[in-house]
Motif scaffolding. Structure first.
Motif, PDB file in Angstrom:
ATOM      1  N   VAL A   1     -87.769 -43.389  44.122  1.00  0.00           N
ATOM      2  CA  VAL A   1     -86.685 -43.263  45.105  1.00  0.00           C
ATOM      3  C   VAL A   1     -87.220 -43.491  46.518  1.00  0.00           C
ATOM      4  CG1 VAL A   1     -85.067 -41.627  46.175  1.00  0.00           C
ATOM      5  CG2 VAL A   1     -85.157 -41.845  43.686  1.00  0.00           C
ATOM      6  N   LYS A   2     -88.381 -42.936  46.835  1.00  0.00           N
ATOM      7  CA  LYS A   2     -88.955 -43.137  48.178  1.00  0.00           C
ATOM      8  C   LYS A   2     -89.213 -44.623  48.425  1.00  0.00           C
ATOM      9  CE  LYS A   2     -90.942 -38.582  48.863  1.00  0.00           C
ATOM     10  NZ  LYS A   2     -92.145 -37.754  48.883  1.00  0.00           N
ATOM     11  N   HIS A   3     -89.689 -45.331  47.424  1.00  0.00           N
ATOM     12  CA  HIS A   3     -89.933 -46.769  47.543  1.00  0.00           C
ATOM     13  C   HIS A   3     -88.613 -47.513  47.798  1.00  0.00           C
ATOM     14  CE1 HIS A   3     -91.816 -50.656  46.736  1.00  0.00           C
ATOM     15  NE2 HIS A   3     -90.772 -50.937  45.973  1.00  0.00           N
ATOM     16  N   VAL A   4     -87.594 -47.173  47.030  1.00  0.00           N
ATOM     17  CA  VAL A   4     -86.281 -47.819  47.167  1.00  0.00           C
ATOM     18  C   VAL A   4     -85.736 -47.609  48.579  1.00  0.00           C
ATOM     19  CG1 VAL A   4     -83.871 -47.639  46.407  1.00  0.00           C
ATOM     20  CG2 VAL A   4     -85.702 -47.798  44.714  1.00  0.00           C
ATOM     21  N   LEU A   5     -85.889 -46.421  49.117  1.00  0.00           N
ATOM     22  CA  LEU A   5     -85.395 -46.128  50.464  1.00  0.00           C
ATOM     23  C   LEU A   5     -86.085 -46.984  51.527  1.00  0.00           C
ATOM     24  CD1 LEU A   5     -85.017 -42.272  50.151  1.00  0.00           C
ATOM     25  CD2 LEU A   5     -83.168 -43.886  50.648  1.00  0.00           C
ATOM     26  N   ASP A   6     -87.335 -47.360  51.275  1.00  0.00           N
ATOM     27  CA  ASP A   6     -88.054 -48.234  52.211  1.00  0.00           C
ATOM     28  C   ASP A   6     -87.480 -49.654  52.231  1.00  0.00           C
ATOM     29  OD1 ASP A   6     -89.811 -46.221  52.958  1.00  0.00           O
ATOM     30  OD2 ASP A   6     -91.396 -46.857  51.578  1.00  0.00           O
ATOM     31  N   TYR A   7     -86.847 -50.071  51.136  1.00  0.00           N
ATOM     32  CA  TYR A   7     -86.372 -51.450  51.002  1.00  0.00           C
ATOM     33  C   TYR A   7     -84.859 -51.612  51.125  1.00  0.00           C
ATOM     34  CZ  TYR A   7     -91.026 -52.986  49.810  1.00  0.00           C
ATOM     35  OH  TYR A   7     -92.356 -53.282  49.875  1.00  0.00           O
ATOM     36  N   LEU A   8     -84.124 -50.531  51.007  1.00  0.00           N
ATOM     37  CA  LEU A   8     -82.663 -50.613  51.077  1.00  0.00           C
ATOM     38  C   LEU A   8     -82.154 -49.683  52.184  1.00  0.00           C
ATOM     39  CD1 LEU A   8     -81.818 -50.632  47.246  1.00  0.00           C
ATOM     40  CD2 LEU A   8     -81.889 -52.591  48.814  1.00  0.00           C
ATOM     41  N   PRO A   9     -82.061 -50.212  53.413  1.00  0.00           N
ATOM     42  CA  PRO A   9     -81.670 -49.366  54.549  1.00  0.00           C
ATOM     43  C   PRO A   9     -80.237 -48.852  54.475  1.00  0.00           C
ATOM     44  CG  PRO A   9     -81.819 -51.668  55.213  1.00  0.00           C
ATOM     45  CD  PRO A   9     -82.327 -51.593  53.803  1.00  0.00           C
ATOM     46  N   GLU A  10     -79.421 -49.430  53.577  1.00  0.00           N
ATOM     47  CA  GLU A  10     -78.040 -48.962  53.450  1.00  0.00           C
ATOM     48  C   GLU A  10     -77.947 -47.650  52.659  1.00  0.00           C
ATOM     49  OE1 GLU A  10     -79.499 -51.698  52.083  1.00  0.00           O
ATOM     50  OE2 GLU A  10     -78.182 -52.584  50.597  1.00  0.00           O
ATOM     51  N   LEU A  11     -79.065 -47.200  52.110  1.00  0.00           N
ATOM     52  CA  LEU A  11     -79.088 -45.943  51.350  1.00  0.00           C
ATOM     53  C   LEU A  11     -79.583 -44.792  52.212  1.00  0.00           C
ATOM     54  CD1 LEU A  11     -80.729 -47.040  47.956  1.00  0.00           C
ATOM     55  CD2 LEU A  11     -78.316 -47.018  48.563  1.00  0.00           C
ATOM     56  N   ARG A  12     -79.066 -43.608  51.922  1.00  0.00           N
ATOM     57  CA  ARG A  12     -79.560 -42.372  52.531  1.00  0.00           C
ATOM     58  C   ARG A  12     -79.773 -41.357  51.424  1.00  0.00           C
ATOM     59  NH1 ARG A  12     -80.527 -44.963  56.055  1.00  0.00           N
ATOM     60  NH2 ARG A  12     -80.105 -44.794  58.271  1.00  0.00           N
ATOM     61  N   PHE A  13     -80.881 -40.665  51.520  1.00  0.00           N
ATOM     62  CA  PHE A  13     -81.266 -39.667  50.528  1.00  0.00           C
ATOM     63  C   PHE A  13     -80.451 -38.394  50.709  1.00  0.00           C
ATOM     64  CE2 PHE A  13     -84.182 -36.170  49.290  1.00  0.00           C
ATOM     65  CZ  PHE A  13     -84.296 -36.480  47.948  1.00  0.00           C
ATOM     66  N   SER A  14     -79.910 -37.903  49.606  1.00  0.00           N
ATOM     67  CA  SER A  14     -79.208 -36.627  49.617  1.00  0.00           C
ATOM     68  C   SER A  14     -80.233 -35.522  49.375  1.00  0.00           C
ATOM     69  CB  SER A  14     -78.150 -36.590  48.512  1.00  0.00           C
ATOM     70  OG  SER A  14     -77.633 -35.284  48.386  1.00  0.00           O
ATOM     71  N   THR A  15     -80.405 -34.679  50.369  1.00  0.00           N
ATOM     72  CA  THR A  15     -81.356 -33.575  50.258  1.00  0.00           C
ATOM     73  C   THR A  15     -80.707 -32.438  49.476  1.00  0.00           C
ATOM     74  OG1 THR A  15     -82.330 -34.210  52.372  1.00  0.00           O
ATOM     75  CG2 THR A  15     -82.820 -31.994  51.573  1.00  0.00           C
ATOM     76  N   SER A  16     -81.305 -32.105  48.350  1.00  0.00           N
ATOM     77  CA  SER A  16     -80.783 -31.037  47.493  1.00  0.00           C
ATOM     78  C   SER A  16     -81.104 -29.668  48.083  1.00  0.00           C
ATOM     79  CB  SER A  16     -81.410 -31.128  46.101  1.00  0.00           C
ATOM     80  OG  SER A  16     -81.053 -32.330  45.467  1.00  0.00           O
ATOM     81  N   ALA A  17     -80.383 -28.687  47.605  1.00  0.00           N
ATOM     82  CA  ALA A  17     -80.660 -27.297  47.956  1.00  0.00           C
ATOM     83  C   ALA A  17     -81.383 -26.647  46.783  1.00  0.00           C
ATOM     84  CB  ALA A  17     -79.358 -26.555  48.245  1.00  0.00           C
ATOM     85  N   THR A  18     -82.266 -25.704  47.082  1.00  0.00           N
ATOM     86  CA  THR A  18     -82.978 -25.000  46.021  1.00  0.00           C
ATOM     87  C   THR A  18     -83.360 -23.598  46.479  1.00  0.00           C
ATOM     88  OG1 THR A  18     -84.832 -25.086  44.454  1.00  0.00           O
ATOM     89  CG2 THR A  18     -85.287 -25.827  46.694  1.00  0.00           C
ATOM     90  N   THR A  19     -83.613 -22.752  45.500  1.00  0.00           N
ATOM     91  CA  THR A  19     -84.116 -21.410  45.782  1.00  0.00           C
ATOM     92  C   THR A  19     -85.603 -21.303  45.451  1.00  0.00           C
ATOM     93  OG1 THR A  19     -83.513 -20.618  43.579  1.00  0.00           O
ATOM     94  CG2 THR A  19     -81.880 -20.325  45.335  1.00  0.00           C
ATOM     95  N   ARG A  20     -86.204 -22.389  44.956  1.00  0.00           N
ATOM     96  CA  ARG A  20     -87.628 -22.311  44.628  1.00  0.00           C
ATOM     97  C   ARG A  20     -88.452 -22.220  45.897  1.00  0.00           C
ATOM     98  NH1 ARG A  20     -90.614 -26.413  46.116  1.00  0.00           N
ATOM     99  NH2 ARG A  20     -90.130 -28.586  45.713  1.00  0.00           N
ATOM    100  N   ALA A  21     -89.673 -21.755  45.763  1.00  0.00           N
ATOM    101  CA  ALA A  21     -90.560 -21.609  46.914  1.00  0.00           C
ATOM    102  C   ALA A  21     -90.941 -22.982  47.469  1.00  0.00           C
ATOM    103  CB  ALA A  21     -91.818 -20.845  46.510  1.00  0.00           C
ATOM    104  N   MET A  22     -91.092 -23.041  48.772  1.00  0.00           N
ATOM    105  CA  MET A  22     -91.500 -24.275  49.438  1.00  0.00           C
ATOM    106  C   MET A  22     -92.971 -24.540  49.099  1.00  0.00           C
ATOM    107  SD  MET A  22     -91.150 -25.203  53.525  1.00  0.00           S
ATOM    108  CE  MET A  22     -89.740 -24.160  53.706  1.00  0.00           C
ATOM    109  N   ARG A  23     -93.276 -25.794  48.750  1.00  0.00           N
ATOM    110  CA  ARG A  23     -94.658 -26.184  48.476  1.00  0.00           C
ATOM    111  C   ARG A  23     -95.326 -26.622  49.785  1.00  0.00           C
ATOM    112  NH1 ARG A  23     -92.812 -29.827  43.412  1.00  0.00           N
ATOM    113  NH2 ARG A  23     -92.549 -28.157  41.906  1.00  0.00           N
TER     114      ARG A  23
END
Length: 189
Positions: free
Chosen positions: A20-42
């Motif tokens: 997905v990160k690679h695709v975002l570099d090549y397709l500027p018409e896309l935006r990543f949907s940031t999910s929500a989580t309760t897991r601990a931040m890494r």
């Protein structure tokens, strides 16, 4: 193009986030949907960029207020979900939403958006290779690793329900196939 969504799902460790990160570099018409989580931040993760990190209480309040397009309690008190406000934010920018979500979440989003959605399942070459990838991350305990591998075996059974399955046995090939598949979908009226 507005109103279309791309859903990328896979068992943990299959390589979907790298693709997905690679695709975002090549397709500027896309935006990543940031999910929500309760897991601990890494280490190295940023709130609002990698995930919207919420407490279990705040996540449950969001469920009660119908703020999620989809959500799941993946493990006990470890929730993941897609905020409706996140999708609207991306559409307001005139962009196409791309989701990097777990398998059940992906299927739920596909059901919600129907033909406006392209669902892609990233498949690891084998469960053993998936386990090796998770071990190399160094972020899992033996217990969490065992849970993730068991869950992956279960999730692989859902692959046929996706519009497209991409085998990630070679990262460059999987990236190219993903780009081609998404471009075709975006070019459809």
């Amino acid at each position: 193009m507005n109103g279309k969504v791309i859903i990328v799902s896979a068992p943990s460790g299959a390589g979907k986030t790298s693709i997905v990160k690679h695709v975002l570099d090549y397709l500027p018409e896309l935006r990543f949907s940031t999910s929500a989580t309760t897991r601990a931040m890494r280490e190295g993760e940023v709130n609002g960029k990698d995930y919207h990190f919420l407490s279990v209480g705040d996540f449950k309040k969001g469920i009660e207020r119908d703020e999620f397009l989809e959500w799941e309690e993946v493990y006990h008190n470890q929730f993941y979900g897609t905020l409706k406000s996140e999708i609207q934010r991306i559409w307001d920018e005139g962009k196409v939403v791309i989701f990097d979500v777990d398998v059940k979440g992906g299927l739920n989003i596909k059901k919600y958006f129907g033909d406006k959605a392209l669902s892609i399942f990233v498949e690891p070459p084998t469960v053993q290779e998936l386990e090796n990838r998770l071990r190399k991350r160094g972020t899992e305990t033996e217990e969490s690793l065992r849970k993730r591998v068991e869950k992956a075996e279960y999730e692989l059974s859902f692959a046929p329900q996706f519009d497209k399955v991409i085998l990630n046995d070679n990262l460059d090939d999987a990236r190219a196939e993903m780009l081609h598949t998404i471009r075709e979908f975006l070019d459809q009226e």
